[in-house]
Write a protein that holds these residues in place. Structure first.
Motif, PDB file in Angstrom:
ATOM      1  N   ARG A 124       0.822  -1.210   0.000  1.00 44.82           N
ATOM      2  CA  ARG A 124       0.000   0.000   0.000  1.00 44.82           C
ATOM      3  C   ARG A 124       0.858   1.263   0.000  1.00 44.82           C
ATOM      4  N   GLY A 125       2.016   1.200   0.659  1.00 42.00           N
ATOM      5  CA  GLY A 125       2.904   2.352   0.663  1.00 42.00           C
ATOM      6  C   GLY A 125       3.345   2.772  -0.729  1.00 42.00           C
ATOM      7  N   PHE A 126       3.492   1.801  -1.640  1.00 49.23           N
ATOM      8  CA  PHE A 126       3.842   2.116  -3.025  1.00 49.23           C
ATOM      9  C   PHE A 126       2.750   2.979  -3.664  1.00 49.23           C
ATOM     10  N   GLY A 127       1.490   2.642  -3.364  1.00 49.46           N
ATOM     11  CA  GLY A 127       0.383   3.402  -3.930  1.00 49.46           C
ATOM     12  C   GLY A 127       0.341   4.825  -3.421  1.00 49.46           C
ATOM     13  N   ILE A 128       0.615   5.018  -2.127  1.00 46.27           N
ATOM     14  CA  ILE A 128       0.601   6.368  -1.571  1.00 46.27           C
ATOM     15  C   ILE A 128       1.690   7.213  -2.213  1.00 46.27           C
ATOM     16  N   ALA A 129       2.873   6.626  -2.410  1.00 49.68           N
ATOM     17  CA  ALA A 129       3.960   7.362  -3.059  1.00 49.68           C
ATOM     18  C   ALA A 129       3.576   7.736  -4.490  1.00 49.68           C
ATOM     19  N   ALA A 130       2.970   6.804  -5.214  1.00 49.51           N
ATOM     20  CA  ALA A 130       2.595   7.063  -6.609  1.00 49.51           C
ATOM     21  C   ALA A 130       1.568   8.175  -6.707  1.00 49.51           C
ATOM     22  N   MET A 131       0.533   8.148  -5.857  1.00 51.70           N
ATOM     23  CA  MET A 131      -0.503   9.178  -5.955  1.00 51.70           C
ATOM     24  C   MET A 131       0.022  10.535  -5.535  1.00 51.70           C
ATOM     25  N   ASP A 132       0.969  10.572  -4.597  1.00 51.37           N
ATOM     26  CA  ASP A 132       1.554  11.835  -4.178  1.00 51.37           C
ATOM     27  C   ASP A 132       2.364  12.467  -5.306  1.00 51.37           C
TER      28      ASP A 132
END
Length: 430
Positions: free
Chosen positions: A330-338
């Motif tokens: 999930r951390g990968f997704g937060i980085a991508a959306m940021d």
């Protein structure tokens, strides 16, 4: 490259994050200042929470401290963004760093009673709220358009690493220098960050349209109006806030998942809460390296989806190890959306409006997070941690689908409308 990203074989090679830090003195100064001040801030947050807990013995007092620091500044976000668009960004950022340092110095020297402490913490947070949009609006003036993804990912990696290491540093320093020593260290970190920013070149505001009367309040109002009238920006901002509103409850839910659903100890709580942070760092590193290989629109939607699916799948897990894995991903997704959100806005928004858009976005995110904590708390009391995570993830995926359906059309409309007063620059089509 288009507003949604992508590249052609004729474009110059994009710089990596390390290359930007090595070869771009302006970006290096901004990155260094942010890492220093964020790390110091993480130090003081731990110290202040412990101080309030020890002196009042009330969990409510700690909650008030967090509320004042996180939510109250978001109410002034339209003004914070307008300040960024009215003044030289270098001066705004230096003033904010020095202002926060002075407030922390007052707190460290006096350790005031709770009411005055809350006032001072709120004042520091408001000044910090001014800094955030200014720092994001400054990036297009420091790096080339082709390097925006790398710059945003590198900044995200540095600040999140500093935020993760801050509590560990506080644990090491508290026995050595005490509460006041840790707070003084944070004050010094802001002063050092301000000194680092002195090396930046001037970043003056974009000129206002001829014949338009401006004032701080009028600018703040026009910033809200810009988001309302610009469909592409509105879809991105609403989508981001919807994801936060659904998934912001995860921190509380993970604590209960570990202690109640898994019947594990405090170490399991730390593992689950740390999993996202570790995933974030890997996500920023990979995004800095590979984001230019996909469109920003794809990166944004993928980030929304992975963020939400991570919580949904965590609600289905049966053990700490499985939940750690889903939260790590999930951390990968937060980085991508940021990275996608910041880069898209930097390319889509007119330079004279960029500070206001970022200011309002960060403020809206703060409100969405507060709503998530409140609604999620009621949901946790009424159901359980797994069900709450399933609902949060499912709601986030629904919001992701709506963004995926609307964003291509509004981005096409925005690009087709170039040349009007409220569309920016050729940066949108590079």
């Amino acid at each position: 490259m288009s507003a949604t990203g992508g590249s052609s074989g004729t474009e110059p090679r994009k710089a990596s994050g390390l290359q930007l830090l090595r070869d771009n003195p302006g970006f290096r100064s901004l990155w260094s200042a942010r890492v220093i001040s964020v790390g110091g801030d993480a130090l003081s947050l731990v110290a202040l929470m412990l101080h309030v807990a020890d002196t009042t013995g009330q969990a409510l007092a700690v909650s008030l401290l967090l509320l004042v620091g996180d939510f109250v500044p978001s109410l002034l976000s339209p003004i914070a963004g307008a300040i960024s668009d009215r003044f030289d960004l270098k001066r705004v950022m230096i003033a904010c760093e020095l202002g926060q340092g002075v407030v922390l110095l007052l707190i460290a020297l006096s350790l005031p009673p709770l009411p005055l402490l809350l006032v001072l913490v709120g004042l520091r947070a408001i000044v910090g709220q001014v800094f955030l949009p200014a720092s994001r609006a400054a990036i297009p003036g420091l790096v080339g358009d082709k390097d925006l993804e790398s710059a945003n990912a590198t900044l995200g990696f540095g600040t999140n690493a500093a935020e993760a290491l801050g509590p560990l540093a506080a644990a090491a320093l508290l026995p050595l220098v005490g509460m006041q020593g840790v707070l003084l260290a944070d004050a010094v970190s802001f002063l050092v960050a301000g000194a680092v920013l002195l090396t930046l070149r001037s970043l003056p505001p974009a000129p206002a349209p001829a014949g338009v009367k401006t004032s701080l309040l009028r600018d703040a109002k026009s910033g809200l109006g810009y988001i309302k009238s610009t469909k592409a920006v509105r879809v991105i901002a609403l989508g981001f806030c919807a994801i936060v509103a659904f998934n912001g409850v995860d921190d509380v839910a993970l604590v209960l998942l570990a202690t109640e659903s898994f019947a594990a100890g405090d170490s399991a709580v730390g593992l689950l809460l740390g999993a996202v942070g570790i995933g974030l760092l890997f996500g920023y590193a990979l995004t800095a390296r590979y984001s230019v290989r996909m469109s920003l629109m794809t990166l944004l939607v993928a980030g929304f989806a992975v963020n939400s699916a991570g919580n949904l799948l965590t609600g289905l897990t049966w053990a700490v190890a499985a939940a750690f894995t889903t939260q790590f991903i999930r951390g990968f997704g937060i980085a991508a959306m940021d990275v996608a959100t910041n880069t898209l806005l930097q390319r889509l928004v007119a330079p004279r409006m960029l500070g206001r858009v970022f200011g309002n976005l960060y403020g809206a995110i703060g409100v969405a997070a507060a709503l998530s904590y409140i609604a999620g708390g009621f949901l946790l009391d009424a159901t359980s941690a797994p069900i709450t995570l399933l609902i949060a993830g499912g709601g986030g995926l629904l919001a992701t689908m709506l963004v995926a359906l609307a964003l291509p059309r509004v981005l096409d409309e925005h690009t087709a409308g170039q040349g009007t007063d409220d569309t920016p620059t050729p940066n949108v089509t590079k």
